[in-house]
Write an enzyme that holds these catalytic residues in place. Structure first.
Site, PDB file in Angstrom:
ATOM      1  N   HIS A   1      -3.146   7.405   1.918  1.00  0.00           N
ATOM      2  CA  HIS A   1      -3.551   5.948   1.746  1.00  0.00           C
ATOM      3  C   HIS A   1      -4.929   5.825   2.296  1.00  0.00           C
ATOM      4  CE1 HIS A   1      -3.939   1.872   1.066  1.00  0.00           C
ATOM      5  NE2 HIS A   1      -3.653   1.473   2.349  1.00  0.00           N
TER       6      HIS A   1
ATOM      7  N   CYS B   1       0.912  -1.228   0.112  1.00  0.00           N
ATOM      8  CA  CYS B   1       0.003  -0.109  -0.167  1.00  0.00           C
ATOM      9  C   CYS B   1       0.942   1.146   0.049  1.00  0.00           C
ATOM     10  CB  CYS B   1      -0.919   0.047   1.141  1.00  0.00           C
ATOM     11  SG  CYS B   1      -2.005  -1.546   1.179  1.00  0.00           S
TER      12      CYS B   1
ATOM     13  N   ASN C   1     -10.183  -0.152   0.155  1.00  0.00           N
ATOM     14  CA  ASN C   1      -8.605   0.030   0.160  1.00  0.00           C
ATOM     15  C   ASN C   1      -8.210  -0.647  -1.144  1.00  0.00           C
ATOM     16  OD1 ASN C   1      -5.965  -0.403   0.536  1.00  0.00           O
ATOM     17  ND2 ASN C   1      -6.090  -1.012   2.599  1.00  0.00           N
TER      18      ASN C   1
HETATM   19  O1  UT7 Z   1      -3.603  -0.861   3.399  1.00  0.00           O
HETATM   20  C1  UT7 Z   1      -2.905  -1.306   4.494  1.00  0.00           C
HETATM   21  C2  UT7 Z   1      -3.172  -0.911   5.722  1.00  0.00           C
HETATM   22  N1  UT7 Z   1      -4.108  -1.348   6.256  1.00  0.00           N
HETATM   23  C3  UT7 Z   1      -4.666  -0.863   7.148  1.00  0.00           C
HETATM   24  O2  UT7 Z   1      -4.479   0.417   7.539  1.00  0.00           O
HETATM   25  C4  UT7 Z   1      -5.951  -1.704   7.858  1.00  0.00           C
HETATM   26  C5  UT7 Z   1      -5.752  -1.325   9.433  1.00  0.00           C
HETATM   27  N2  UT7 Z   1      -6.669  -1.966  10.379  1.00  0.00           N
HETATM   28  C6  UT7 Z   1      -8.011  -1.589  10.153  1.00  0.00           C
HETATM   29  O3  UT7 Z   1      -8.524  -0.934   9.445  1.00  0.00           O
HETATM   30  C7  UT7 Z   1      -9.007  -2.163  11.298  1.00  0.00           C
HETATM   31  O4  UT7 Z   1      -8.165  -2.849  12.306  1.00  0.00           O
HETATM   32  C8  UT7 Z   1     -10.035  -3.005  10.724  1.00  0.00           C
HETATM   33  C9  UT7 Z   1     -10.914  -2.240  10.142  1.00  0.00           C
HETATM   34  C10 UT7 Z   1      -9.509  -3.975  10.012  1.00  0.00           C
HETATM   35  C11 UT7 Z   1     -10.804  -3.725  11.872  1.00  0.00           C
HETATM   36  O5  UT7 Z   1     -11.365  -2.744  12.644  1.00  0.00           O
HETATM   37  P1  UT7 Z   1     -11.467  -2.763  14.414  1.00  0.00           P
HETATM   38  O6  UT7 Z   1     -12.000  -1.436  14.763  1.00  0.00           O
HETATM   39  O7  UT7 Z   1      -9.488  -2.760  14.525  1.00  0.00           O
HETATM   40  O8  UT7 Z   1     -11.870  -4.189  14.806  1.00  0.00           O
HETATM   41  P2  UT7 Z   1     -11.171  -5.419  15.575  1.00  0.00           P
HETATM   42  O9  UT7 Z   1     -10.259  -6.183  14.498  1.00  0.00           O
HETATM   43  O10 UT7 Z   1     -10.748  -5.124  16.766  1.00  0.00           O
HETATM   44  O11 UT7 Z   1     -12.418  -6.230  15.612  1.00  0.00           O
HETATM   45  C12 UT7 Z   1     -13.538  -5.615  16.604  1.00  0.00           C
HETATM   46  C13 UT7 Z   1     -14.539  -6.585  16.551  1.00  0.00           C
HETATM   47  C14 UT7 Z   1     -14.279  -8.179  16.773  1.00  0.00           C
HETATM   48  O12 UT7 Z   1     -15.183  -8.911  17.591  1.00  0.00           O
HETATM   49  P3  UT7 Z   1     -15.209  -9.183  19.036  1.00  0.00           P
HETATM   50  O13 UT7 Z   1     -14.131 -10.031  19.261  1.00  0.00           O
HETATM   51  O14 UT7 Z   1     -15.088  -7.826  19.489  1.00  0.00           O
HETATM   52  O15 UT7 Z   1     -16.393 -10.030  19.346  1.00  0.00           O
HETATM   53  C15 UT7 Z   1     -14.055  -8.722  15.294  1.00  0.00           C
HETATM   54  O16 UT7 Z   1     -14.426 -10.103  15.095  1.00  0.00           O
HETATM   55  O17 UT7 Z   1     -15.301  -6.647  15.061  1.00  0.00           O
HETATM   56  C16 UT7 Z   1     -15.334  -7.872  14.682  1.00  0.00           C
HETATM   57  N3  UT7 Z   1     -14.977  -7.965  13.247  1.00  0.00           N
HETATM   58  C17 UT7 Z   1     -16.105  -7.644  12.426  1.00  0.00           C
HETATM   59  N4  UT7 Z   1     -17.636  -7.729  12.643  1.00  0.00           N
HETATM   60  C18 UT7 Z   1     -18.424  -7.599  11.751  1.00  0.00           C
HETATM   61  C19 UT7 Z   1     -14.076  -7.851  12.570  1.00  0.00           C
HETATM   62  N5  UT7 Z   1     -14.349  -7.656  11.047  1.00  0.00           N
HETATM   63  C20 UT7 Z   1     -15.515  -7.594  11.119  1.00  0.00           C
HETATM   64  C21 UT7 Z   1     -16.627  -7.645  10.130  1.00  0.00           C
HETATM   65  N6  UT7 Z   1     -18.067  -7.489  10.403  1.00  0.00           N
HETATM   66  N7  UT7 Z   1     -16.377  -7.645   8.594  1.00  0.00           N
END
Ligand code: UT7
Length: 299
Positions: free
Chosen positions: A226, A93, A256
């Protein structure tokens, strides 16, 4: 659509946590070079140039058409030209910032006069649709710019970084060997780890590149980041004390698109009249590797 495919997710979750409302996936017979060529043609048209005016083509991509030759060589052929230098840059990225920095250095060293710098990706090919933590985020796209040798910049300063200690938090580990794919060929990401690192390094590299140019954030008209997650962009803007209305945001429409996201955002901002001639831009990206970088561009 994803919820209908059996992925346990919701539009509300995706919009709230990422800002993504739509993405684009290519048809099966479309490759990164097709998107790259279309973007290159639009950039050449905007610059009032022909493909024969170009003496360097760099494509930033992590989803090349083939293992080799480079997607840039394929783009050159599709543009109907030959002879000029053409190669790919792979920094995921951050790829567009890396490619822009390489093209700028080659032009400043006298090695090229007019460069096409393209970011193009078909990340839909890497997605695991059983993994809701990644399959909702990425999309396909391409964007391109033309750089030309000139006494007035242009690209004012760039700064690149990588830290291979974090390879595993964002990777597609499969490889081709003896006619077979070894390892998992689908994208893996530890989202929260990437998020945390991204927020830290993006603020730092923005300050580094501003310091290199003897500028401050008050000299920045637009931050063109980005487009991974609206919350990362907002957090970077807050760190830099840049108001939210000076950040170009297109993540809602594209998701993304990895190396394509910055040139796509730039394209939307320029064509919509948001970014105007003479304005000063801060471009920055972060991605697998772990890689990150920033560029100051006077448009
Ligand atoms: O391009 C290169 C750079 N990439 C990035 O910059 C991406 C960086 N990361 C992110 O943007 C975020 O970490 C994500 C969007 C990938 C995830 O968001 P988050 O707020 O960090 O969520 P999380 O991974 O901490 O998950 C929170 C909850 C979890 O459930 P529990 O454990 O709290 O019950 C996940 O299982 O959200 C759940 N979850 C989802 N729920 C519904 C994770 N993905 C999903 C989903 N739909 N698609």
């Amino acid at each position: 659509m994803l919820a209908k495919r059996g992925v346990e997710t919701s539009d509300d979750w995706i919009v709230e946590r990422t800002g993504i409302r739509a993405r684009h996936f290519v048809a099966d017979d479309v490759n990164a070079s097709d998107l790259a060529t279309a973007a290159a043609q639009r950039a050449l048209e905007a610059a009032g140039l022909a493909a024969t005016d170009i003496d360097l083509i760099i494509v930033a991509t992590s989803t090349p058409d083939m293992v080799f030759p480079s997607t840039a060589s394929i783009v050159q052929r599709k543009l109907g030209v030959h002879g000029c230098a053409a190669f790919d840059v792979q920094a995921v990225c951050s790829g567009f910032i890396y490619a822009l920095s390489v093209a700028d250095a080659m032009i400043k060293a006298g090695g090229a006069n007019r460069a096409l710098v393209i970011g193009a990706e078909v990340f839909s090919r890497l997605l695991d649709f059983d993994d809701r933590t990644t399959c909702v985020l990425f999309g396909d796209g391409a964007g391109a710019v033309v750089l030309e040798a000139s006494h007035k910049p242009g690209v004012v300063a760039t700064k690149l970084h990588a830290d291979g200690r974090h390879l595993e938090i964002l990777c597609t580990p499969g490889t081709v060997s003896g006619g077979r794919i070894l390892g998992d060929p689908l994208l893996k990401m530890d989202g929260p780890a990437v998020f945390k690192l991204a927020v830290g390094v993006l603020g730092d590299v923005a300050n580094e590149v501003l310091a290199l140019a003897g500028r401050t954030t008050s000299d920045v008209d637009w931050l063109v980041p980005h487009q991974a997650n609206i919350r990362i962009m907002q957090s970077t803007a807050r760190k830099l004390k840049l108001p939210a209305d000076r950040v170009v945001v297109t993540v809602a429409e594209h998701g993304n698109t990895s190396a394509a996201s910055i040139p796509l955002a730039l394209d939307v901002a320029v064509r919509s009249g948001q970014v105007q001639r003479g304005q000063r831009l801060l471009l920055e990206g972060v991605g697998g590797g772990f890689t990150w970088g920033a560029a100051l561009v006077d448009y």
